[in-house]
Design a protein around this motif. Structure first.
Motif, short mmCIF file in Angstrom:
data_model
loop_
_atom_site.label_atom_id
_atom_site.label_comp_id
_atom_site.label_asym_id
_atom_site.label_seq_id
_atom_site.Cartn_x
_atom_site.Cartn_y
_atom_site.Cartn_z
N GLN A 1 48.39 37.90 41.89
CA GLN A 1 47.93 39.27 41.67
C GLN A 1 48.49 39.78 40.34
O GLN A 1 49.68 39.70 40.07
CB GLN A 1 48.41 40.15 42.82
N ALA A 2 47.60 40.30 39.51
CA ALA A 2 47.99 40.88 38.23
C ALA A 2 47.50 42.32 38.16
O ALA A 2 46.36 42.61 38.53
CB ALA A 2 47.40 40.08 37.07
N THR A 3 48.36 43.22 37.73
CA THR A 3 47.97 44.62 37.57
C THR A 3 48.24 45.03 36.13
O THR A 3 49.26 44.66 35.55
CB THR A 3 48.75 45.55 38.53
N GLU A 4 47.32 45.80 35.58
CA GLU A 4 47.46 46.24 34.20
C GLU A 4 48.36 47.46 34.17
O GLU A 4 48.06 48.49 34.75
CB GLU A 4 46.09 46.56 33.60
N LYS A 5 49.50 47.34 33.49
CA LYS A 5 50.46 48.44 33.38
C LYS A 5 50.11 49.38 32.23
O LYS A 5 50.27 50.57 32.33
CB LYS A 5 51.89 47.89 33.17
#
Length: 125
Positions: free
Chosen positions: A74-78
């Motif tokens: 899982q990758a989330t854009e900060k």
């Protein structure tokens, strides 16, 4: 036989949903989309009666669950261009093809020896 197969299918359905919850924790949109897809696939195939076909579909569900559990990060854009990865412990598998040269039963010493052997086999640029 049919009852056992039914239990296996329901079990795999639940396992897929649990894996979905763990893999996409905190991402409500992804959780909703994956939930809908799992449910859609099971509904689409609910009228199949051929046991061999059912076993193949259940095996496919197991493979999908394995891929979700071990292959999806899982990758989330900060901020624009900056992503944070949520990597769970099961994603951290040692893929190195090194032989264990330790004769000790101590797993820590095996790990240390394995890393040193692996480090020697890696070509540094």
């Amino acid at each position: 036989m049919a009852e056992i197969l039914r239990r296996e299918i329901l079990h795999q359905f639940k396992v897929l949903h649990r894996t979905r919850l763990n893999t996409f924790k905190g991402d409500e949109n992804a959780l909703k989309v994956i939930r809908a897809k799992i449910n859609e696939e099971y509904r689409k195939n609910k009228d199949i009666t051929n046991q061999d076909t059912i076993k193949e579909l259940n095996k496919l569900a197991q493979e999908v669950e394995h891929e979700l559990r071990f292959g999806v990060i899982q990758a989330t854009e900060k901020e624009p261009g900056v992503y944070a990865l949520r990597i769970t412990p099961e994603k951290l598998l040692d893929n190195a093809t090194c032989e264990n040269v330790s004769s000790s039963n101590n797993s820590k010493s095996k790990l240390l020896n394995k890393k040193s052997v692996c480090g020697e086999n890696i070509k540094k640029s």
